[in-house]
Design a protein around this motif. Structure first.
Motif, PDB file in Angstrom:
ATOM      1  N   GLU A  10       0.877  -1.173   0.000  1.00 26.94           N
ATOM      2  CA  GLU A  10       0.000   0.000   0.000  1.00 26.94           C
ATOM      3  C   GLU A  10       0.914   1.223   0.000  1.00 26.94           C
ATOM      4  O   GLU A  10       2.008   1.179   0.558  1.00 26.94           O
TER       5      GLU A  10
ATOM      6  N   GLU B 259      -7.120   2.778  -1.800  1.00 28.10           N
ATOM      7  CA  GLU B 259      -7.232   2.217  -0.451  1.00 28.10           C
ATOM      8  C   GLU B 259      -8.045   3.141   0.459  1.00 28.10           C
ATOM      9  O   GLU B 259      -8.700   4.077  -0.007  1.00 28.10           O
TER      10      GLU B 259
ATOM     11  N   GLU C 294      -3.178   0.679  -3.701  1.00 27.59           N
ATOM     12  CA  GLU C 294      -2.485  -0.610  -3.556  1.00 27.59           C
ATOM     13  C   GLU C 294      -2.393  -1.240  -4.924  1.00 27.59           C
ATOM     14  O   GLU C 294      -3.354  -1.211  -5.702  1.00 27.59           O
TER      15      GLU C 294
HETATM   16 MG    MG Z   1      -4.939  -3.154   1.390  1.00 29.96          MG
END
Ligand code: MG
Ligand code: GLU
Length: 459
Positions: free
Chosen positions: A139, A196, A203
């Motif tokens: 992320e 995200e 991500e």
């Molecule tokens: Mg995630």
């Protein structure tokens, strides 16, 4: 002098040089990863390929974080020796091919090279006929610099609950497409990209692979993302928790163990050691996870290695209602509120954040898992509760521990943990602890705007 990868012959070097030249490559980026998980290296002309693959290219050892190498003598030189199978032309840097290097000192594999450390742990698995696969999920934030610091690069990215936001995602389409396309052309199997839980957070997922390759892929992802973000006037950030009121960036590991295929039958034997026909996880899988939970506090120092990491690992409200922070030492089927989420034949280790060194995190996790197997540790009952709705008192009542809440406590745990320190080796573990203690001390001594606001005129 020992060779470190597939046999290097003049013929294999010649074939690779011709292939790279045909791809328009004129320079090689000899790249290794330092203790902080940061890509380092140098450019060498393509005609140096043979030297890179055999002896390696030299670097001043003490100039690299975490080596502990002296300034003089034969051990002052760190050699990055190229791994022939890793050479890839970089679409985002025309004319340059990245070559992953292993660290060598005085002609021997360097004990504190993160990639060599991971290889040592994978060799322990191989001795038992096993190989590890990991899927690493990065992320990250896309930011821009402001006069006072950083903010999300996209000023319109403002939803109350930004997960899977399809209004903001298209605004970063150019960057995201170039990133996915570049990585795909380097051989990564990119299969999804999403927005995200935080403003400016995304991500990108690529397919799981053998653990060493996965860590190499993660480093390539970071290198690509940094370069492309800069080309788009943005800052690519793997900081674990840039904004206090929004979720942070995890780097979860999906972990499975496989019976290694017999020589010459690569890909034919696909038995998953963690799978069991009658239940989700085999006994070995349960023992491995028990080891990961048993060593959770020490692993935390490696998987969440910055001062800032511990601002992610708290549990509480964020703009989206949850941070999804994995602070509770528990496991449960598809339970994202626990440190380990179990799935059929694999588990998701949710502790690592985006600042973790993927080689060291994997190596430490393997050592913990093997300890669980060797000591036949009992995993204990699965947790099916939503741990985020329980009070701390209820968590304690259930016998569930909470991860260290500061880098300093995590380092204390690491220092006490012989299994994890042995896996990292004497040099790396002591260098890591020394550097990270210094980071903690520097942090505790600085005076923050929060302190000024609270105390300057208070007394
Ligand atoms: Mg995630
Ligand atoms: N951002 C969360 C973390 O820091 C994870 C969210 C998710 O499960 O995808 O771990």
């Amino acid at each position: 002098m020992k060779t470190s990868s597939a046999a290097i012959t003049p013929a294999t070097v010649q074939t690779l040089r011709e292939r790279l030249a045909a791809d328009g490559v004129h320079s090689l980026m000899a790249q290794f990863t330092d203790v902080n998980g940061v890509a380092r290296g140098k450019l060498v002309p393509l005609n140096q390929l043979e030297l890179l693959m055999t002896e390696g290219v030299g670097f001043a050892g003490p100039s690299i974080w975490g080596t502990g190498l002296p300034r003089t003598g034969p051990r002052a030189e760190y050699y990055g020796r190229g791994q022939i199978e890793s050479a890839r032309a970089l679409p985002w840097m025309p004319g340059v091919a990245r070559v992953v290097c292993d660290g060598f000192v005085a002609g021997e594999p360097f004990d504190a090279c993160p990639r060599q450390i991971l290889k040592r742990q994978l060799a322990r698995l191989a001795e038992r006929g096993w190989s590890l696969r990991t899927g690493i999920e990065p992320e990250f934030f896309l930011l821009r610099r402001t006069a006072g610091g950083f903010e999300p690069a996209d000023p319109h990215d403002r939803l109350d609950k930004p997960s899977y936001d399809l209004k903001s995602l298209p605004r970063q389409q150019d960057f995201l497409h170039q990133l996915a396309d570049g990585l795909t052309r380097c051989g990564l199997d990119v299969f999804q990209i999403d927005h995200e839980d935080a403003h400016g957070q995304y991500e990108l997922n690529f397919h799981h692979a053998e653990a060493l390759t996965s860590a190499d892929h993660l480093m390539l992802f970071k290198m690509a993302a940094h370069t492309l973000a800069e080309q788009h006037g943005m800052v690519f950030s793997m900081m674990p928790k840039p904004f206090a009121n929004q979720p942070g960036s995890g780097m979860h590991f999906h972990v499975s163990l496989w019976r290694a295929a017999a020589a010459g039958t690569i890909g034919l034997d696909t038995r998953c050691v963690f799978d069991d026909a009658s239940q989700d996880l085999s006994l070995l899988g349960r023992q491995f996870i028990a080891g990961v939970l048993h060593h959770a506090d020490a692993l935390c120092a490696i998987a969440a290695p910055t001062v800032n990491s511990y601002k992610r690992l708290t549990v509480g409200e964020s703009i989206t209602g949850t941070t999804w922070a994995p602070s509770y030492v528990a496991h449960g089927p598809n339970n994202r509120t626990a440190l380990v989420r179990t799935l059929k034949g694999r588990f998701e280790w949710r502790v690592p954040d985006a600042s973790a060194n993927p080689y060291l995190a994997t190596a430490a996790m393997v050592a913990a898992g093997l300890d669980g197997i060797d000591r036949r540790l009992d995993l204990g009952p699965a947790c099916t509760d939503d741990l985020f709705v329980l009070s701390l008192a209820q968590i304690v009542e259930r016998g569930i521990a909470v991860l260290p809440q500061s880098l300093s406590s995590a380092l204390d745990a690491l220092e006490r943990d012989d299994v994890i320190c042995a896996a990292l080796g004497k040099t790396l573990s002591s260098e890591f602890i020394r550097l990270k203690r210094a980071e903690w001390t520097e942090y505790t001594r600085h005076v923050s705007p929060w302190e000024m606001a609270r105390y300057a005129a208070a007394f």
